[in-house]
Design a protein around this motif. Structure first.
Motif, PDB file in Angstrom:
ATOM      1  N   GLU A  54      27.988  -1.820 137.277  1.00 39.56           N
ATOM      2  CA  GLU A  54      29.130  -0.911 137.286  1.00 39.56           C
ATOM      3  C   GLU A  54      28.761   0.409 136.615  1.00 39.56           C
ATOM      4  N   GLU A  55      29.521   1.453 136.926  1.00 41.82           N
ATOM      5  CA  GLU A  55      29.220   2.786 136.409  1.00 41.82           C
ATOM      6  C   GLU A  55      29.302   2.862 134.891  1.00 41.82           C
ATOM      7  N   ASP A  56      30.144   2.021 134.284  1.00 38.08           N
ATOM      8  CA  ASP A  56      30.312   2.092 132.831  1.00 38.08           C
ATOM      9  C   ASP A  56      29.253   1.306 132.068  1.00 38.08           C
ATOM     10  N   GLY A  57      28.266   0.742 132.792  1.00 36.70           N
ATOM     11  CA  GLY A  57      27.201  -0.008 132.140  1.00 36.70           C
ATOM     12  C   GLY A  57      27.409  -1.503 132.135  1.00 36.70           C
ATOM     13  N   SER A  58      28.608  -1.949 132.489  1.00 38.57           N
ATOM     14  CA  SER A  58      28.867  -3.380 132.580  1.00 38.57           C
ATOM     15  C   SER A  58      28.332  -3.903 133.915  1.00 38.57           C
ATOM     16  N   ALA A  59      28.548  -5.180 134.172  1.00 42.00           N
ATOM     17  CA  ALA A  59      28.084  -5.772 135.423  1.00 42.00           C
ATOM     18  C   ALA A  59      29.126  -6.771 135.902  1.00 42.00           C
ATOM     19  N   GLY A  60      28.953  -7.234 137.115  1.00 43.96           N
ATOM     20  CA  GLY A  60      29.862  -8.228 137.658  1.00 43.96           C
ATOM     21  C   GLY A  60      29.132  -9.136 138.617  1.00 43.96           C
ATOM     22  N   VAL A  61      29.745 -10.251 138.922  1.00 45.39           N
ATOM     23  CA  VAL A  61      29.243 -11.167 139.945  1.00 45.39           C
ATOM     24  C   VAL A  61      30.299 -11.228 141.036  1.00 45.39           C
ATOM     25  N   ILE A  62      29.887 -10.997 142.285  1.00 49.89           N
ATOM     26  CA  ILE A  62      30.833 -10.992 143.392  1.00 49.89           C
ATOM     27  C   ILE A  62      30.461 -12.056 144.418  1.00 49.89           C
ATOM     28  N   ASP A  63      31.451 -12.481 145.185  1.00 47.39           N
ATOM     29  CA  ASP A  63      31.231 -13.358 146.325  1.00 47.39           C
ATOM     30  C   ASP A  63      30.708 -12.489 147.466  1.00 47.39           C
ATOM     31  N   VAL A  64      29.521 -12.793 147.969  1.00 47.61           N
ATOM     32  CA  VAL A  64      28.880 -11.947 148.981  1.00 47.61           C
ATOM     33  C   VAL A  64      29.709 -11.879 150.252  1.00 47.61           C
ATOM     34  N   GLU A  65      30.312 -12.979 150.646  1.00 45.43           N
ATOM     35  CA  GLU A  65      31.057 -13.030 151.905  1.00 45.43           C
ATOM     36  C   GLU A  65      32.351 -12.237 151.847  1.00 45.43           C
ATOM     37  N   THR A  66      33.077 -12.363 150.744  1.00 49.77           N
ATOM     38  CA  THR A  66      34.391 -11.718 150.651  1.00 49.77           C
ATOM     39  C   THR A  66      34.371 -10.414 149.865  1.00 49.77           C
TER      40      THR A  66
END
Length: 249
Positions: free
Chosen positions: A90-102
């Motif tokens: 993310e732009e603020d330096g954090s991160a995330g995990v997303i579902d690739v399909e959705t």
């Protein structure tokens, strides 16, 4: 909540309070058997001068990597994405995990931090190859006092349907102080939403807070008075603030 304390080694990943997938620790094969210290599972690296402490909590996991001296690595790789998932920055330096399909968020990972033995901030950042999250810690500087502690925190909550944001005791007091100063609804929302993960976003947070502003203000005042903290629960992916609660810090 599943506890990492039940595992004797970290080779196959450690269970977390946030995901059905195990969290892979840096150089897991090189970590020794777990020891319990201050309620945390601690794995000492056998050769590279660092240790990893894992602290699962309701809805997430905190991982503290403690660098003993300048011989410790400058990057640490965590396997955080499961099958069909991807790590995004993310732009603020954090991160995330997303579902690739959705494309929907699965978990959030707070912006990284690192401090030396004197409490001085050490430059750190995330990089990723899509499956792994790598924390880079620029600790090999002349003025660094060891040990250096680095911390990624990974969390979801409410059966993986929400992102939870827990304010520390000092943050709760800071927000309470703004309430006492007579902050407007917009200022209150702005202060509260500053630390919200990018997966929710400040604008979405501010809109959600505006709907419950008066009640939420009272909760922060009460929590700060009693030495407690506030935890917000945002529904994903919409970002609606469905509830909050007062918790121990």
């Amino acid at each position: 909540m599943r506890r990492v304390h039940d595992q004797t080694d970290a080779t196959n990943g450690v269970e977390t309070g946030a995901s059905s997938e195990p969290l892979t620790l840096p150089d897991a094969a090189g970590l020794g058997d777990r020891q319990i210290k201050d309620g945390m599972a601690v794995y000492q690296n056998k050769t590279d001068g660092y240790a990893v402490a894992v602290n699962p909590f309701e809805g997430g996991t905190q991982v503290l990597t403690v660098l003993g001296d300048s011989s410790a690595p400058t990057s640490f790789t965590y396997g955080v994405a499961g099958v069909g998932e991807e790590v995004v920055l993310e732009e603020d330096g954090s991160a995330g995990v997303i579902d690739v399909e959705t494309g929907e968020p699965v978990a959030a990972i707070e912006k990284p931090w690192a401090v030396d033995a004197n409490g001085v901030e050490v430059a750190t950042r995330y990089v990723t190859d899509g499956s792994n999250l790598v924390q880079v810690v620029d600790h090999r500087q002349a003025d660094i006092a060891y040990p250096v502690t680095a911390d990624p925190k990974y969390f979801t909550c409410d059966a993986y349907t929400h992102l939870c944001v827990k304010f520390s005791k000092s943050e709760t007091k800071k927000i309470r102080n703004r309430v006492d100063e007579g902050a407007t609804a917009a200022i209150f929302a702005g202060v509260l939403c500053t630390g919200i993960p990018a997966l929710i976003g400040k604008a979405t947070c501010a809109a959600a807070v505006a709907l419950v502003g008066t009640k939420l203000r009272k909760s922060f005042v009460s929590a700060a008075k009693n030495g407690k903290c506030i935890e917000l629960h945002f529904f994903i992916p919409s970002g609606v603030l469905t509830r909050w609660k007062t918790v121990n810090c």
